[in-house]
Motif scaffolding. Structure first.
Motif, PDB file in Angstrom:
ATOM      1  N   LEU A   7      -4.780   0.722  -1.312  1.00 28.66           N
ATOM      2  CA  LEU A   7      -4.163   2.038  -1.121  1.00 28.66           C
ATOM      3  C   LEU A   7      -3.079   1.965  -0.049  1.00 28.66           C
ATOM      4  O   LEU A   7      -2.016   2.577  -0.192  1.00 28.66           O
ATOM      5  N   PHE A   8      -3.330   1.225   1.001  1.00 28.62           N
ATOM      6  CA  PHE A   8      -2.331   1.019   2.057  1.00 28.62           C
ATOM      7  C   PHE A   8      -1.062   0.402   1.472  1.00 28.62           C
ATOM      8  O   PHE A   8       0.052   0.828   1.765  1.00 28.62           O
ATOM      9  N   GLY A   9      -1.231  -0.603   0.613  1.00 29.70           N
ATOM     10  CA  GLY A   9      -0.084  -1.226  -0.034  1.00 29.70           C
ATOM     11  C   GLY A   9       0.626  -0.274  -0.986  1.00 29.70           C
ATOM     12  O   GLY A   9       1.849  -0.291  -1.096  1.00 29.70           O
ATOM     13  N   LEU A  10      -0.142   0.568  -1.678  1.00 36.34           N
ATOM     14  CA  LEU A  10       0.466   1.548  -2.577  1.00 36.34           C
ATOM     15  C   LEU A  10       1.313   2.560  -1.811  1.00 36.34           C
ATOM     16  O   LEU A  10       2.397   2.926  -2.239  1.00 36.34           O
ATOM     17  N   LEU A  11       0.801   3.013  -0.696  1.00 31.81           N
ATOM     18  CA  LEU A  11       1.503   4.041   0.075  1.00 31.81           C
ATOM     19  C   LEU A  11       2.720   3.487   0.807  1.00 31.81           C
ATOM     20  O   LEU A  11       3.746   4.155   0.909  1.00 31.81           O
ATOM     21  N   LEU A  12       2.620   2.284   1.318  1.00 32.45           N
ATOM     22  CA  LEU A  12       3.704   1.719   2.121  1.00 32.45           C
ATOM     23  C   LEU A  12       4.426   0.580   1.408  1.00 32.45           C
ATOM     24  O   LEU A  12       5.054  -0.258   2.047  1.00 32.45           O
ATOM     25  N   GLY A  13       4.354   0.577   0.089  1.00 34.91           N
ATOM     26  CA  GLY A  13       4.958  -0.500  -0.693  1.00 34.91           C
ATOM     27  C   GLY A  13       6.463  -0.559  -0.604  1.00 34.91           C
ATOM     28  O   GLY A  13       7.065  -1.600  -0.856  1.00 34.91           O
ATOM     29  N   ARG A  14       7.092   0.533  -0.244  1.00 39.30           N
ATOM     30  CA  ARG A  14       8.548   0.533  -0.116  1.00 39.30           C
ATOM     31  C   ARG A  14       8.978  -0.387   1.024  1.00 39.30           C
ATOM     32  O   ARG A  14      10.013  -1.035   0.957  1.00 39.30           O
ATOM     33  N   TRP A  15       8.190  -0.428   2.068  1.00 33.87           N
ATOM     34  CA  TRP A  15       8.441  -1.305   3.210  1.00 33.87           C
ATOM     35  C   TRP A  15       7.453  -2.465   3.132  1.00 33.87           C
ATOM     36  O   TRP A  15       6.572  -2.632   3.985  1.00 33.87           O
ATOM     37  N   TRP A  16       7.605  -3.304   2.128  1.00 35.99           N
ATOM     38  CA  TRP A  16       6.606  -4.297   1.790  1.00 35.99           C
ATOM     39  C   TRP A  16       6.436  -5.362   2.866  1.00 35.99           C
ATOM     40  O   TRP A  16       5.316  -5.796   3.127  1.00 35.99           O
ATOM     41  N   ARG A  17       7.506  -5.762   3.512  1.00 32.81           N
ATOM     42  CA  ARG A  17       7.365  -6.792   4.554  1.00 32.81           C
ATOM     43  C   ARG A  17       6.516  -6.280   5.708  1.00 32.81           C
ATOM     44  O   ARG A  17       5.609  -6.963   6.180  1.00 32.81           O
ATOM     45  N   THR A  18       6.828  -5.076   6.148  1.00 33.97           N
ATOM     46  CA  THR A  18       6.092  -4.487   7.264  1.00 33.97           C
ATOM     47  C   THR A  18       4.628  -4.267   6.905  1.00 33.97           C
ATOM     48  O   THR A  18       3.736  -4.549   7.709  1.00 33.97           O
ATOM     49  N   SER A  19       4.366  -3.772   5.704  1.00 32.24           N
ATOM     50  CA  SER A  19       2.977  -3.497   5.324  1.00 32.24           C
ATOM     51  C   SER A  19       2.167  -4.787   5.228  1.00 32.24           C
ATOM     52  O   SER A  19       0.990  -4.807   5.609  1.00 32.24           O
ATOM     53  N   LEU A  20       2.764  -5.872   4.764  1.00 31.57           N
ATOM     54  CA  LEU A  20       2.037  -7.141   4.691  1.00 31.57           C
ATOM     55  C   LEU A  20       1.757  -7.710   6.083  1.00 31.57           C
ATOM     56  O   LEU A  20       0.675  -8.244   6.337  1.00 31.57           O
ATOM     57  N   ILE A  21       2.717  -7.571   6.983  1.00 31.05           N
ATOM     58  CA  ILE A  21       2.504  -8.054   8.359  1.00 31.05           C
ATOM     59  C   ILE A  21       1.426  -7.232   9.051  1.00 31.05           C
ATOM     60  O   ILE A  21       0.542  -7.785   9.720  1.00 31.05           O
ATOM     61  N   VAL A  22       1.484  -5.918   8.875  1.00 29.30           N
ATOM     62  CA  VAL A  22       0.471  -5.052   9.491  1.00 29.30           C
ATOM     63  C   VAL A  22      -0.912  -5.377   8.933  1.00 29.30           C
ATOM     64  O   VAL A  22      -1.900  -5.416   9.679  1.00 29.30           O
ATOM     65  N   ALA A  23      -1.006  -5.636   7.644  1.00 25.71           N
ATOM     66  CA  ALA A  23      -2.295  -5.999   7.046  1.00 25.71           C
ATOM     67  C   ALA A  23      -2.795  -7.336   7.595  1.00 25.71           C
ATOM     68  O   ALA A  23      -3.983  -7.482   7.895  1.00 25.71           O
ATOM     69  N   ALA A  24      -1.888  -8.309   7.733  1.00 29.35           N
ATOM     70  CA  ALA A  24      -2.280  -9.637   8.213  1.00 29.35           C
ATOM     71  C   ALA A  24      -2.764  -9.612   9.654  1.00 29.35           C
ATOM     72  O   ALA A  24      -3.659 -10.358  10.026  1.00 29.35           O
ATOM     73  N   VAL A  25      -2.191  -8.745  10.459  1.00 30.20           N
ATOM     74  CA  VAL A  25      -2.563  -8.677  11.875  1.00 30.20           C
ATOM     75  C   VAL A  25      -3.611  -7.598  12.124  1.00 30.20           C
ATOM     76  O   VAL A  25      -4.563  -7.806  12.873  1.00 30.20           O
ATOM     77  N   GLY A  26      -3.442  -6.467  11.482  1.00 28.08           N
ATOM     78  CA  GLY A  26      -4.302  -5.316  11.758  1.00 28.08           C
ATOM     79  C   GLY A  26      -5.728  -5.461  11.282  1.00 28.08           C
ATOM     80  O   GLY A  26      -6.666  -5.046  11.968  1.00 28.08           O
ATOM     81  N   TRP A  27      -5.933  -6.032  10.102  1.00 25.07           N
ATOM     82  CA  TRP A  27      -7.294  -6.142   9.577  1.00 25.07           C
ATOM     83  C   TRP A  27      -8.176  -7.044  10.441  1.00 25.07           C
ATOM     84  O   TRP A  27      -9.290  -6.643  10.799  1.00 25.07           O
ATOM     85  N   PRO A  28      -7.720  -8.252  10.826  1.00 21.23           N
ATOM     86  CA  PRO A  28      -8.560  -9.049  11.725  1.00 21.23           C
ATOM     87  C   PRO A  28      -8.807  -8.364  13.075  1.00 21.23           C
ATOM     88  O   PRO A  28      -9.901  -8.462  13.637  1.00 21.23           O
ATOM     89  N   LEU A  29      -7.791  -7.664  13.602  1.00 21.33           N
ATOM     90  CA  LEU A  29      -8.002  -6.936  14.858  1.00 21.33           C
ATOM     91  C   LEU A  29      -9.057  -5.849  14.691  1.00 21.33           C
ATOM     92  O   LEU A  29      -9.879  -5.631  15.586  1.00 21.33           O
ATOM     93  N   GLY A  57      -1.325  -3.714  -3.995  1.00 21.37           N
ATOM     94  CA  GLY A  57      -0.804  -2.359  -3.893  1.00 21.37           C
ATOM     95  C   GLY A  57       0.707  -2.325  -3.817  1.00 21.37           C
ATOM     96  O   GLY A  57       1.358  -1.470  -4.434  1.00 21.37           O
ATOM     97  N   VAL A  58       1.289  -3.266  -3.087  1.00 21.60           N
ATOM     98  CA  VAL A  58       2.751  -3.332  -2.968  1.00 21.60           C
ATOM     99  C   VAL A  58       3.371  -3.638  -4.328  1.00 21.60           C
ATOM    100  O   VAL A  58       4.373  -3.023  -4.713  1.00 21.60           O
ATOM    101  N   LEU A  59       2.791  -4.560  -5.075  1.00 21.22           N
ATOM    102  CA  LEU A  59       3.326  -4.904  -6.392  1.00 21.22           C
ATOM    103  C   LEU A  59       3.265  -3.714  -7.347  1.00 21.22           C
ATOM    104  O   LEU A  59       4.206  -3.483  -8.119  1.00 21.22           O
ATOM    105  N   VAL A  60       2.189  -2.962  -7.308  1.00 22.20           N
ATOM    106  CA  VAL A  60       2.096  -1.769  -8.150  1.00 22.20           C
ATOM    107  C   VAL A  60       3.161  -0.762  -7.733  1.00 22.20           C
ATOM    108  O   VAL A  60       3.845  -0.178  -8.576  1.00 22.20           O
ATOM    109  N   HIS A  61       3.309  -0.552  -6.441  1.00 21.24           N
ATOM    110  CA  HIS A  61       4.323   0.382  -5.935  1.00 21.24           C
ATOM    111  C   HIS A  61       5.720  -0.047  -6.372  1.00 21.24           C
ATOM    112  O   HIS A  61       6.505   0.774  -6.859  1.00 21.24           O
TER     113      HIS A  61
END
Length: 73
Positions: A7-29, A57-61
């Motif tokens: 869902l996070f990727g679906l909502l922020l898929g327009r800014w795909w680079r940022t959403s992937l970086i936030v997911a990579a760092v934010g989830w482990p934190l 989610g980004v790909l669907v978006h």
């Protein structure tokens, strides 16, 4: 929590680079802040899984955006 990352990727898929970086760092934190026992290679695996699910989610978006743009032109 995996559907949340999609869902996070679906909502922020327009800014795909940022959403992937936030997911990579934010989830482990979030995992470390939640229980604090997850360390080492498990965090790398969690980060990879978070990026993979967010990428779905980004790909669907992005696919929906391309369909809309093709329909308009």
């Amino acid at each position: 929590m995996i559907p949340t990352l999609i869902l996070f990727g679906l909502l922020l898929g327009r800014w795909w680079r940022t959403s992937l970086i936030v997911a990579a760092v934010g989830w482990p934190l979030l995992l470390v802040a939640g229980d604090g026992t997850t360390v080492g290679p498990a965090l790398i695996g969690a980060s990879g899984l978070a990026v993979a699910n967010t990428a779905v989610g980004v790909l669907v978006h992005q696919g929906i955006l391309r369909m809309i743009r093709a329909t308009r032109s």
